[in-house]
Design a protein around this motif. Structure first.
Motif, PDB file in Angstrom:
ATOM      1  N   GLN A  37       0.760  -1.259   0.211  1.00 30.80           N
ATOM      2  CA  GLN A  37       0.185  -0.066   0.361  1.00 30.80           C
ATOM      3  C   GLN A  37       1.200   0.605   0.215  1.00 30.80           C
ATOM      4  OE1 GLN A  37      -3.269   0.354  -0.424  1.00 30.80           O
ATOM      5  NE2 GLN A  37      -3.541   2.139  -0.440  1.00 30.80           N
ATOM      6  N   LEU A  38       1.923   1.756   0.651  1.00 30.69           N
ATOM      7  CA  LEU A  38       2.887   2.010   0.083  1.00 30.69           C
ATOM      8  C   LEU A  38       2.770   2.704  -0.781  1.00 30.69           C
ATOM      9  CD1 LEU A  38       5.229   2.080   3.478  1.00 30.69           C
ATOM     10  CD2 LEU A  38       3.483   3.387   3.339  1.00 30.69           C
ATOM     11  N   ALA A 268      -1.849   2.028   4.997  1.00 30.59           N
ATOM     12  CA  ALA A 268      -1.016   1.452   5.064  1.00 30.59           C
ATOM     13  C   ALA A 268      -0.423   0.581   6.442  1.00 30.59           C
ATOM     14  CB  ALA A 268       0.580   2.109   4.416  1.00 30.59           C
TER      15      ALA A 268
END
Length: 396
Positions: A37-38, A268
Protein backbone atom coordinates in the motif's frame (compact mmCIF):
# COMPACT_ATOMS: atom_id res chain seq x y z
CA UNK A 1 -13.51 15.63 11.00
CA UNK A 2 -14.50 12.12 10.01
CA UNK A 3 -11.63 9.78 9.27
CA UNK A 4 -11.98 7.87 6.01
CA UNK A 5 -10.55 4.56 4.89
CA UNK A 6 -10.67 2.17 1.98
CA UNK A 7 -12.41 -1.10 2.86
CA UNK A 8 -11.15 -2.77 -0.32
CA UNK A 9 -7.89 -4.79 -0.28
CA UNK A 10 -5.24 -4.22 0.94
CA UNK A 11 -7.22 -3.10 4.01
CA UNK A 12 -8.43 -6.69 4.23
CA UNK A 13 -5.52 -8.76 5.59
CA UNK A 14 -5.67 -11.17 2.62
CA UNK A 15 -8.48 -11.90 0.21
CA UNK A 16 -10.46 -14.89 1.46
CA UNK A 17 -8.60 -15.16 4.75
CA UNK A 18 -9.54 -14.15 8.27
CA UNK A 19 -7.17 -12.10 10.45
CA UNK A 20 -6.36 -15.21 12.51
CA UNK A 21 -4.95 -16.89 9.39
CA UNK A 22 -3.15 -13.86 8.03
CA UNK A 23 -1.51 -12.68 11.25
CA UNK A 24 -1.07 -15.99 13.05
CA UNK A 25 2.05 -16.06 15.21
CA UNK A 26 2.42 -12.28 15.61
CA UNK A 27 2.27 -11.34 19.32
CA UNK A 28 -0.17 -8.59 20.16
CA UNK A 29 -0.43 -5.69 20.37
CA UNK A 30 1.48 -5.01 17.16
CA UNK A 31 1.59 -2.57 14.27
CA UNK A 32 1.79 -3.97 10.74
CA UNK A 33 3.07 -1.68 7.96
CA UNK A 34 1.96 -2.78 4.50
CA UNK A 35 4.67 -2.15 1.91
CA UNK A 36 2.36 -2.79 -1.05
CA UNK A 37 0.00 0.00 0.00
CA UNK A 38 2.91 2.36 0.64
CA UNK A 39 4.09 1.68 -2.90
CA UNK A 40 0.61 2.26 -4.29
CA UNK A 41 0.40 5.60 -2.49
CA UNK A 42 3.88 6.51 -3.64
CA UNK A 43 2.96 5.83 -7.26
CA UNK A 44 -0.05 8.17 -7.02
CA UNK A 45 2.08 10.94 -5.53
CA UNK A 46 4.76 10.42 -8.15
CA UNK A 47 2.09 10.80 -10.84
CA UNK A 48 1.19 14.24 -9.47
CA UNK A 49 4.86 15.22 -9.50
CA UNK A 50 5.25 14.01 -13.09
CA UNK A 51 2.12 15.82 -14.27
CA UNK A 52 2.97 19.15 -12.69
CA UNK A 53 6.63 19.37 -11.75
CA UNK A 54 5.69 19.81 -8.09
CA UNK A 55 8.08 18.33 -5.53
CA UNK A 56 6.39 16.17 -2.89
CA UNK A 57 7.81 15.61 0.59
CA UNK A 58 6.98 13.16 3.36
CA UNK A 59 5.69 14.97 6.45
CA UNK A 60 7.34 12.85 9.12
CA UNK A 61 4.97 14.03 11.85
CA UNK A 62 2.41 11.58 10.44
CA UNK A 63 4.66 8.71 9.42
CA UNK A 64 8.30 8.40 10.45
CA UNK A 65 8.98 4.66 10.17
CA UNK A 66 12.35 5.12 8.53
CA UNK A 67 12.77 1.47 7.55
CA UNK A 68 10.51 2.34 4.63
CA UNK A 69 12.29 5.55 3.60
CA UNK A 70 14.56 3.90 0.99
CA UNK A 71 11.49 2.53 -0.80
CA UNK A 72 9.56 5.81 -0.50
CA UNK A 73 12.54 7.76 -1.85
CA UNK A 74 11.72 6.34 -5.29
CA UNK A 75 8.55 8.45 -5.31
CA UNK A 76 9.29 11.50 -3.13
CA UNK A 77 11.59 14.52 -3.30
CA UNK A 78 12.48 14.30 0.38
CA UNK A 79 11.16 14.85 3.88
CA UNK A 80 9.52 17.58 5.91
CA UNK A 81 10.43 17.95 9.59
CA UNK A 82 8.95 19.71 12.57
CA UNK A 83 12.24 20.19 14.37
CA UNK A 84 15.84 19.09 14.81
CA UNK A 85 15.34 15.37 15.38
CA UNK A 86 13.00 14.83 12.44
CA UNK A 87 15.33 16.86 10.21
CA UNK A 88 18.24 14.65 11.21
CA UNK A 89 16.18 11.51 10.65
CA UNK A 90 15.23 12.61 7.16
CA UNK A 91 18.83 13.46 6.29
CA UNK A 92 20.20 10.18 7.64
CA UNK A 93 17.55 7.79 6.34
CA UNK A 94 16.37 9.14 2.98
CA UNK A 95 19.77 9.67 1.45
CA UNK A 96 20.48 12.58 -0.85
CA UNK A 97 16.97 13.98 -0.80
CA UNK A 98 15.71 17.39 0.26
CA UNK A 99 15.10 18.10 3.94
CA UNK A 100 12.64 20.87 4.81
CA UNK A 101 11.84 21.98 8.34
CA UNK A 102 9.20 24.17 9.91
CA UNK A 103 8.84 24.85 13.62
CA UNK A 104 6.51 27.23 15.41
CA UNK A 105 9.53 28.53 17.35
CA UNK A 106 13.18 27.45 17.17
CA UNK A 107 15.42 27.10 20.24
CA UNK A 108 18.83 28.76 20.23
CA UNK A 109 20.70 25.60 21.23
CA UNK A 110 18.99 23.42 18.59
CA UNK A 111 19.14 25.89 15.72
CA UNK A 112 22.93 25.88 15.75
CA UNK A 113 22.84 22.21 14.67
CA UNK A 114 19.82 22.36 12.36
CA UNK A 115 21.57 23.72 9.22
CA UNK A 116 23.68 20.53 9.12
CA UNK A 117 20.56 18.62 8.09
CA UNK A 118 18.05 21.04 6.56
CA UNK A 119 18.03 22.49 3.04
CA UNK A 120 14.91 24.65 3.49
CA UNK A 121 14.16 26.30 6.84
CA UNK A 122 10.74 27.89 7.32
CA UNK A 123 10.03 30.34 10.12
CA UNK A 124 6.73 31.06 11.85
CA UNK A 125 7.36 34.72 12.59
CA UNK A 126 9.23 37.65 11.14
CA UNK A 127 11.06 38.07 14.44
CA UNK A 128 12.48 34.52 14.28
CA UNK A 129 13.43 35.00 10.64
CA UNK A 130 15.46 38.08 11.56
CA UNK A 131 17.02 36.35 14.57
CA UNK A 132 18.16 33.10 12.97
CA UNK A 133 18.83 34.06 9.34
CA UNK A 134 22.53 34.87 10.04
CA UNK A 135 22.99 31.29 11.35
CA UNK A 136 21.42 29.75 8.24
CA UNK A 137 23.59 31.15 5.48
CA UNK A 138 23.44 29.08 2.33
CA UNK A 139 20.03 27.64 3.19
CA UNK A 140 16.78 28.43 1.45
CA UNK A 141 14.68 30.43 3.91
CA UNK A 142 10.91 30.67 4.02
CA UNK A 143 8.13 32.19 6.09
CA UNK A 144 4.85 30.57 6.98
CA UNK A 145 1.85 32.72 6.14
CA UNK A 146 -1.70 32.55 7.46
CA UNK A 147 -4.19 33.21 4.65
CA UNK A 148 -6.99 33.45 7.25
CA UNK A 149 -9.20 31.11 5.26
CA UNK A 150 -10.75 28.27 7.27
CA UNK A 151 -12.07 25.39 5.20
CA UNK A 152 -12.75 23.05 8.15
CA UNK A 153 -15.80 22.86 10.36
CA UNK A 154 -15.88 22.11 14.07
CA UNK A 155 -12.23 21.08 14.55
CA UNK A 156 -10.31 24.15 15.67
CA UNK A 157 -7.55 21.96 17.09
CA UNK A 158 -6.63 21.05 13.49
CA UNK A 159 -7.40 24.43 11.91
CA UNK A 160 -4.31 26.68 11.57
CA UNK A 161 -6.60 29.45 10.31
CA UNK A 162 -8.89 29.43 13.34
CA UNK A 163 -9.20 32.78 15.15
CA UNK A 164 -6.26 33.30 17.48
CA UNK A 165 -4.07 30.72 15.71
CA UNK A 166 -0.38 30.87 16.59
CA UNK A 167 0.61 29.47 13.17
CA UNK A 168 1.62 31.68 10.28
CA UNK A 169 2.02 35.40 9.65
CA UNK A 170 -1.19 37.24 8.78
CA UNK A 171 -1.11 40.02 6.21
CA UNK A 172 -1.71 42.52 9.00
CA UNK A 173 1.39 41.31 10.85
CA UNK A 174 3.35 41.25 7.58
CA UNK A 175 2.52 44.88 6.82
CA UNK A 176 3.40 45.97 10.36
CA UNK A 177 6.71 44.09 10.70
CA UNK A 178 8.22 43.35 7.28
CA UNK A 179 10.95 45.57 5.89
CA UNK A 180 12.91 45.48 2.66
CA UNK A 181 16.05 44.02 4.21
CA UNK A 182 14.14 41.16 5.85
CA UNK A 183 12.13 40.51 2.70
CA UNK A 184 15.39 40.07 0.79
CA UNK A 185 16.23 37.10 3.03
CA UNK A 186 13.22 35.11 1.82
CA UNK A 187 13.21 32.51 -0.94
CA UNK A 188 9.70 31.22 -0.38
CA UNK A 189 6.39 31.23 1.40
CA UNK A 190 4.68 28.33 3.14
CA UNK A 191 1.06 27.76 4.08
CA UNK A 192 -0.55 24.75 5.71
CA UNK A 193 -4.30 24.97 6.33
CA UNK A 194 -5.83 21.59 5.43
CA UNK A 195 -6.58 18.39 7.33
CA UNK A 196 -7.68 15.26 5.43
CA UNK A 197 -9.35 17.39 2.75
CA UNK A 198 -9.97 17.23 -0.98
CA UNK A 199 -8.46 19.60 -3.54
CA UNK A 200 -11.51 21.90 -3.58
CA UNK A 201 -10.38 23.13 -0.15
CA UNK A 202 -6.92 23.80 -1.57
CA UNK A 203 -8.44 25.76 -4.45
CA UNK A 204 -10.38 27.93 -1.98
CA UNK A 205 -7.28 28.45 0.13
CA UNK A 206 -5.10 29.31 -2.85
CA UNK A 207 -7.55 32.05 -3.81
CA UNK A 208 -7.17 33.52 -0.32
CA UNK A 209 -3.38 33.28 -0.57
CA UNK A 210 -3.47 35.11 -3.89
CA UNK A 211 -5.74 37.81 -2.48
CA UNK A 212 -3.55 38.49 0.56
CA UNK A 213 -0.03 37.71 -0.67
CA UNK A 214 -0.27 37.76 -4.47
CA UNK A 215 1.85 40.92 -4.61
CA UNK A 216 4.67 39.20 -2.73
CA UNK A 217 4.74 35.83 -4.48
CA UNK A 218 6.36 37.00 -7.76
CA UNK A 219 9.46 37.80 -5.68
CA UNK A 220 9.63 34.24 -4.34
CA UNK A 221 11.43 31.18 -5.73
CA UNK A 222 9.09 28.61 -4.23
CA UNK A 223 5.69 28.12 -2.61
CA UNK A 224 5.06 25.27 -0.18
CA UNK A 225 1.35 24.38 -0.03
CA UNK A 226 1.79 22.29 3.11
CA UNK A 227 0.01 19.07 3.96
CA UNK A 228 -3.48 17.84 4.73
CA UNK A 229 -4.05 16.92 1.08
CA UNK A 230 -5.80 13.51 1.05
CA UNK A 231 -4.29 12.77 -2.36
CA UNK A 232 -4.27 8.97 -2.15
CA UNK A 233 -7.84 8.61 -0.86
CA UNK A 234 -10.20 6.97 -3.35
CA UNK A 235 -12.23 9.69 -5.05
CA UNK A 236 -9.75 12.51 -4.43
CA UNK A 237 -9.85 15.01 -7.31
CA UNK A 238 -6.33 14.94 -8.75
CA UNK A 239 -7.24 17.20 -11.66
CA UNK A 240 -8.14 20.09 -9.36
CA UNK A 241 -4.92 19.60 -7.39
CA UNK A 242 -2.84 19.67 -10.57
CA UNK A 243 -4.71 22.74 -11.78
CA UNK A 244 -3.90 24.57 -8.52
CA UNK A 245 -0.23 23.66 -8.79
CA UNK A 246 -0.01 24.73 -12.43
CA UNK A 247 -1.77 28.02 -11.69
CA UNK A 248 0.74 28.92 -8.98
CA UNK A 249 3.67 28.03 -11.21
CA UNK A 250 2.42 30.11 -14.14
CA UNK A 251 1.10 33.02 -12.08
CA UNK A 252 4.17 33.55 -9.89
CA UNK A 253 6.99 31.51 -11.47
CA UNK A 254 7.53 29.46 -8.30
CA UNK A 255 8.57 25.90 -7.62
CA UNK A 256 5.63 24.28 -5.82
CA UNK A 257 6.11 21.91 -2.89
CA UNK A 258 3.55 19.70 -1.18
CA UNK A 259 4.25 17.94 2.11
CA UNK A 260 1.55 15.35 2.78
CA UNK A 261 2.04 12.92 5.64
CA UNK A 262 -1.18 11.00 5.85
CA UNK A 263 -1.48 10.61 2.07
CA UNK A 264 1.89 8.82 1.98
CA UNK A 265 0.82 6.10 4.40
CA UNK A 266 -2.98 6.18 4.11
CA UNK A 267 -4.46 2.69 4.65
CA UNK A 268 -0.94 1.25 4.83
CA UNK A 269 -1.09 -0.13 8.36
CA UNK A 270 -2.95 -2.47 10.68
CA UNK A 271 -2.98 -2.67 14.45
CA UNK A 272 -3.47 -6.07 16.04
CA UNK A 273 -4.98 -6.59 19.47
CA UNK A 274 -6.58 -9.41 21.44
CA UNK A 275 -9.49 -9.46 23.89
CA UNK A 276 -8.31 -9.87 27.50
CA UNK A 277 -11.65 -9.74 29.28
CA UNK A 278 -15.32 -8.91 28.78
CA UNK A 279 -17.32 -7.02 31.40
CA UNK A 280 -20.80 -5.52 31.44
CA UNK A 281 -22.15 -2.31 32.93
CA UNK A 282 -25.70 -1.04 32.54
CA UNK A 283 -26.37 -3.28 29.59
CA UNK A 284 -23.19 -2.27 27.75
CA UNK A 285 -20.79 -5.09 27.00
CA UNK A 286 -17.19 -3.92 27.21
CA UNK A 287 -14.26 -5.83 25.74
CA UNK A 288 -10.98 -4.90 27.39
CA UNK A 289 -8.09 -5.31 24.96
CA UNK A 290 -4.34 -5.61 25.30
CA UNK A 291 -4.15 -2.33 23.33
CA UNK A 292 -4.88 1.18 24.52
CA UNK A 293 -6.36 4.12 22.64
CA UNK A 294 -4.54 6.51 24.97
CA UNK A 295 -1.17 4.84 24.51
CA UNK A 296 -1.18 3.20 21.10
CA UNK A 297 -3.60 5.21 18.95
CA UNK A 298 -3.88 8.60 20.70
CA UNK A 299 -5.53 10.31 17.72
CA UNK A 300 -8.63 8.22 18.49
CA UNK A 301 -9.06 10.31 21.65
CA UNK A 302 -7.50 13.55 20.45
CA UNK A 303 -9.35 13.96 17.16
CA UNK A 304 -11.63 12.11 18.15
CA UNK A 305 -12.64 9.32 15.77
CA UNK A 306 -13.56 5.63 15.71
CA UNK A 307 -10.98 3.61 13.79
CA UNK A 308 -12.04 1.05 11.19
CA UNK A 309 -12.09 -2.56 12.38
CA UNK A 310 -11.94 -5.59 10.12
CA UNK A 311 -14.93 -7.95 10.25
CA UNK A 312 -17.39 -5.65 12.01
CA UNK A 313 -20.87 -4.56 11.01
CA UNK A 314 -23.82 -2.70 12.50
CA UNK A 315 -24.63 -5.65 14.77
CA UNK A 316 -26.21 -7.72 16.11
CA UNK A 317 -23.62 -8.18 18.91
CA UNK A 318 -22.50 -4.78 20.21
CA UNK A 319 -19.38 -4.16 22.26
CA UNK A 320 -17.47 -1.16 23.50
CA UNK A 321 -13.76 -1.74 22.91
CA UNK A 322 -11.51 -0.30 25.60
CA UNK A 323 -7.91 -0.34 26.78
CA UNK A 324 -6.50 -1.77 30.00
CA UNK A 325 -5.15 1.50 31.47
CA UNK A 326 -6.56 3.34 34.48
CA UNK A 327 -7.87 6.17 32.29
CA UNK A 328 -11.67 5.99 32.31
CA UNK A 329 -11.76 7.48 28.83
CA UNK A 330 -9.44 4.88 27.32
CA UNK A 331 -12.16 3.96 24.85
CA UNK A 332 -11.54 2.93 21.24
CA UNK A 333 -15.18 2.91 20.19
CA UNK A 334 -18.46 1.00 19.92
CA UNK A 335 -18.71 -1.75 17.32
CA UNK A 336 -21.16 -4.37 16.12
CA UNK A 337 -19.95 -7.94 15.51
CA UNK A 338 -21.57 -10.83 13.63
CA UNK A 339 -20.76 -13.20 16.51
CA UNK A 340 -20.23 -12.79 20.27
CA UNK A 341 -16.66 -11.90 21.23
CA UNK A 342 -14.58 -14.34 23.22
CA UNK A 343 -11.50 -13.81 25.38
CA UNK A 344 -8.49 -14.30 23.12
CA UNK A 345 -10.17 -13.11 19.90
CA UNK A 346 -7.91 -11.22 17.53
CA UNK A 347 -9.06 -7.77 16.40
CA UNK A 348 -7.51 -5.99 13.41
CA UNK A 349 -7.81 -2.20 13.17
CA UNK A 350 -7.18 -0.48 9.84
CA UNK A 351 -5.41 2.71 8.73
CA UNK A 352 -2.98 2.46 11.62
CA UNK A 353 0.28 3.47 9.92
CA UNK A 354 -0.37 7.18 10.49
CA UNK A 355 -0.18 9.11 13.78
CA UNK A 356 0.37 5.91 15.77
CA UNK A 357 3.98 4.72 16.00
CA UNK A 358 5.15 8.36 15.95
CA UNK A 359 2.72 9.42 18.73
CA UNK A 360 2.45 6.42 21.04
CA UNK A 361 3.53 6.48 24.68
CA UNK A 362 4.07 4.31 27.76
CA UNK A 363 1.48 5.79 30.13
CA UNK A 364 0.70 3.35 32.95
CA UNK A 365 3.83 1.44 32.00
CA UNK A 366 2.10 0.11 28.90
CA UNK A 367 4.62 -1.66 26.65
CA UNK A 368 5.23 -0.23 23.21
CA UNK A 369 3.78 -2.52 20.52
CA UNK A 370 6.36 -3.92 18.15
CA UNK A 371 6.36 -2.84 14.52
CA UNK A 372 6.28 -5.37 11.69
CA UNK A 373 6.68 -4.98 7.94
CA UNK A 374 4.43 -6.92 5.59
CA UNK A 375 5.92 -7.35 2.12
CA UNK A 376 3.96 -7.46 -1.11
CA UNK A 377 4.22 -11.27 -1.11
CA UNK A 378 2.80 -11.43 2.44
CA UNK A 379 6.04 -12.09 4.29
CA UNK A 380 6.42 -10.53 7.73
CA UNK A 381 9.53 -9.01 9.28
CA UNK A 382 9.76 -7.78 12.87
CA UNK A 383 11.42 -4.34 12.86
CA UNK A 384 11.54 -3.59 16.58
CA UNK A 385 12.02 -5.39 19.87
CA UNK A 386 10.64 -3.06 22.53
CA UNK A 387 10.82 -3.98 26.19
CA UNK A 388 11.07 -2.72 29.74
CA UNK A 389 14.09 -0.50 29.11
CA UNK A 390 12.22 1.46 26.46
CA UNK A 391 9.81 2.45 29.24
CA UNK A 392 12.42 2.96 31.97
CA UNK A 393 15.01 4.90 29.96
CA UNK A 394 12.53 7.68 29.25
CA UNK A 395 12.10 8.37 32.97
CA UNK A 396 15.52 8.58 34.59
Amino acid sequence: MEKTFDMRPPFLPLAGRAPEETFAGIPTPAYIIDEAQLQKNGEILATVAQRTGARILLAQKAFSNFAFYPMLSQYLAGTEASGLYEARLGREEMGHKEVHVFCAAYRDDEFAELPQYADHIVFNSIAQLKKFAPMAKGKSLGLRINPQCSTQEGHDIYDPCAPGSRLGVTREAWDAQMDAETLSLLDGLHFHTLCEQDSDALETTLQAVEKRFGDVLPRMKWLNMGGGHHITRPGYNLDTLCRCITHAQKQWGVQVYLEPGEAVALNAGFFLSRVLDIVENGGTKIAILDASAACHMPDVIEMPYTPPLYGTSDGPHSYRLAGPTCLSGDIIGDYGFPHPLQVGDLLTFGDMAIYTTCKNNTFNGMPLPNIWARSADNKFEQLTDFGYLDFKCRLG
